[in-house]
Enzyme design. Structure first.
Site, PDB file in Angstrom:
ATOM      1  N   ASN A 208       0.913  -1.096  -0.075  1.00 16.95           N
ATOM      2  CA  ASN A 208       0.002  -0.018  -0.175  1.00 16.95           C
ATOM      3  C   ASN A 208       0.959   1.241  -0.023  1.00 16.95           C
ATOM      4  OD1 ASN A 208       0.528   0.815   2.876  1.00 16.95           O
ATOM      5  ND2 ASN A 208      -0.539  -1.190   3.146  1.00 16.95           N
ATOM      6  N   ASP A 277      -4.253  -6.533   4.550  1.00 16.15           N
ATOM      7  CA  ASP A 277      -5.524  -7.429   5.191  1.00 16.15           C
ATOM      8  C   ASP A 277      -5.368  -8.763   4.421  1.00 16.15           C
ATOM      9  OD1 ASP A 277      -6.446  -5.289   6.867  1.00 16.15           O
ATOM     10  OD2 ASP A 277      -7.423  -4.397   5.064  1.00 16.15           O
ATOM     11  N   LYS A 287       9.608 -16.191 -10.942  1.00 12.91           N
ATOM     12  CA  LYS A 287       8.858 -14.890 -11.613  1.00 12.91           C
ATOM     13  C   LYS A 287       7.744 -15.607 -12.578  1.00 12.91           C
ATOM     14  CE  LYS A 287       9.383 -10.806 -14.481  1.00 12.91           C
ATOM     15  NZ  LYS A 287      10.132 -10.071 -15.233  1.00 12.91           N
ATOM     16  N   PHE A 321      -4.915   3.197  14.654  1.00 15.14           N
ATOM     17  CA  PHE A 321      -5.130   4.182  13.568  1.00 15.14           C
ATOM     18  C   PHE A 321      -6.141   3.520  12.565  1.00 15.14           C
ATOM     19  CE2 PHE A 321      -1.659   6.615  15.522  1.00 15.14           C
ATOM     20  CZ  PHE A 321      -1.532   7.725  14.780  1.00 15.14           C
ATOM     21  N   LYS A 335     -14.348   0.457  15.307  1.00 19.40           N
ATOM     22  CA  LYS A 335     -13.095  -0.165  15.422  1.00 19.40           C
ATOM     23  C   LYS A 335     -12.517   0.014  16.896  1.00 19.40           C
ATOM     24  CE  LYS A 335      -8.564  -0.565  12.956  1.00 19.40           C
ATOM     25  NZ  LYS A 335      -7.723   0.084  11.968  1.00 19.40           N
ATOM     26  N   LYS A 339     -12.097  -3.505  18.849  1.00 23.63           N
ATOM     27  CA  LYS A 339     -10.662  -4.056  18.926  1.00 23.63           C
ATOM     28  C   LYS A 339     -10.101  -3.559  20.389  1.00 23.63           C
ATOM     29  CE  LYS A 339      -9.910  -4.508  14.149  1.00 23.63           C
ATOM     30  NZ  LYS A 339      -8.897  -4.397  13.007  1.00 23.63           N
TER      31      LYS A 339
END
Length: 399
Positions: A208, A277, A287, A321, A335, A339
């Site tokens: 990301n 995730d 490859k 975060f 969240k 959590k």
């Protein structure tokens, strides 16, 4: 703020008129405010205005020594608990970045040992100029605290970033500075930062856009307050902050194993890392060649590190975060509860100035009782400083 000594440096920009309100707010809150103006600043607002609001003499000329028992610029430099430069024009920023001292303000700045806040204000194109950005980076690296300008209609007629932060927000930043928890010595912070990389084959991976800047800023801020900091970092180009021990990992599983192995020793866990995730089920050993028109990649869930921390934590203060693109408050608070976090820092990464890889952020912090802190666009270092201060308050039983 009662009795706190704040020196306000006013440079020559149209936003100088807003600084009158800022000085007034500081004085009303009990601060001892001294003002230094550049010659250019006096073209916008008179020294008499600031003298009336601060109830103190305003310094303009380096050689205007009214008290023979002291040297004025040294006396002011020693007097300050905090310096605030507002508006900080491109010119004054360049002088500060390169150590020039050709007037009362810059001479005093070079002599002070006090922390310095800088509130830039200028035309959007000036603000975006690479030289100006480089100068601001030099100030950040030197420890100056930049209060990022807002976006909107500018005095020159342009619309964009460059509008000095509003007086009430500047006053709130000063107040927050003096509320900071002075010492986190003896506290152990475990901070995660950066992205993870999940291999598809030996040359490709899923990842990301996280740069790690927010997590590294948190680690730096905690260490600056005396905390013992362990930074668990995914792949980034950043250097470890001074005094911070760094463990480098690549995949989500490696980050999970490291965090779980270290969390029992931590007093505070701050999870800023953007952990994947999902990961490929069967990474190729060589490859993958481009043969077919389409390729199907089977993915499996990675371990939810935050969920495991929330279930296993005992004495730890847990901060998470949430990077969202819509319904930020709803998803962040869900969240937080799901959590078992103590605080959650949420931002809308679709907003300019709040996304991945930049130097600024726009955040809101929630606890189980509701909103605990909201910050307009400001540097990630300033966000980290304010967050660490909030964590320190909670550790010491203050709300």
């Amino acid at each position: 703020m009662e009795g706190k000594r704040v020196v306000v440096g006013v440079a020559g920009g149209i936003a100088a008129f807003k600084v009158a309100g800022f000085v007034s707010q500081l004085a009303q809150r009990g601060a001892d405010v001294r003002v230094i103006m550049t010659r250019s600043a006096t073209q916008f607002v008179t020294p008499l205005t600031f003298q009336t609001l601060s109830r103190n003499h305003v310094a303009v000329d380096t050689f205007d020594e009214k008290d023979p028992s002291v040297v004025s610029h040294i006396d002011l430099a020693d007097h300050a608990d905090l310096f605030v430069i507002a508006p900080a024009t491109a010119n004054i920023i360049a002088k500060m970045a390169h150590g020039l001292a050709d007037d009362m303000l810059t001479t005093t700045l070079l002599a002070t040992q006090a922390p310095v806040m800088v509130a830039p204000a200028m035309n959007v194109h000036m603000y975006q100029n690479p030289v100006v950005q480089e100068n601001m980076d030099r100030l950040r690296q030197a420890g100056y605290r930049l209060i990022e300008p807002g976006s909107g209609q500018l005095a020159c007629g342009y619309v964009g970033q460059g509008r000095m932060e509003e007086p009430e927000n500047l006053a709130a930043a000063v107040e927050a500075f003096f509320r900071e928890t002075p010492d986190l010595s003896g506290k152990r912070f475990l901070v995660t930062a950066g992205p993870t990389r999940e291999p598809i084959d030996p040359v490709r991976y899923l990842s990301n856009r996280s740069s790690g800047k927010m997590g590294y800023a948190v680690a730096e801020a905690a260490a600056s307050k005396g905390a013992d900091v362990l930074l668990v970092s995914g792949p980034t180009e950043l250097s470890a902050p001074a005094g911070v021990r760094r463990v480098e990992v690549t995949t989500a599983e490696q980050m999970y194993q490291t965090v779980i192995g270290e969390m029992d020793e931590a007093d505070v866990i701050v999870k800023t890392a953007a952990v994947a995730d999902y990961r490929p089920v069967n990474p190729a050993e060589s490859k993958i060649k481009k043969n077919e028109e389409n390729m199907v990649l089977e993915l499996e869930k990675t371990t939810d590190i935050a969920e495991v921390i929330g279930k296993r934590k005992k004495h730890q203060f847990f901060v998470g975060f949430a990077a969202e693109t819509d319904r930020v408050a709803k998803y962040a608070q869900e969240k937080l509860s799901r959590k078992n976090m103590d605080l959650i820092v949420a931002n809308d990464v679709s907003r300019p100035g709040a996304g991945f890889d930049g130097d600024t952020n726009i955040v809101t912090v929630w606890d189980k009782e509701g909103e605990a802190l909201s910050l307009p666009q400001t540097s990630k270092r300033e966000v980290a400083r304010r967050l660490v201060a909030l964590i320190g308050e909670r550790l010491h039983g203050h709300r």
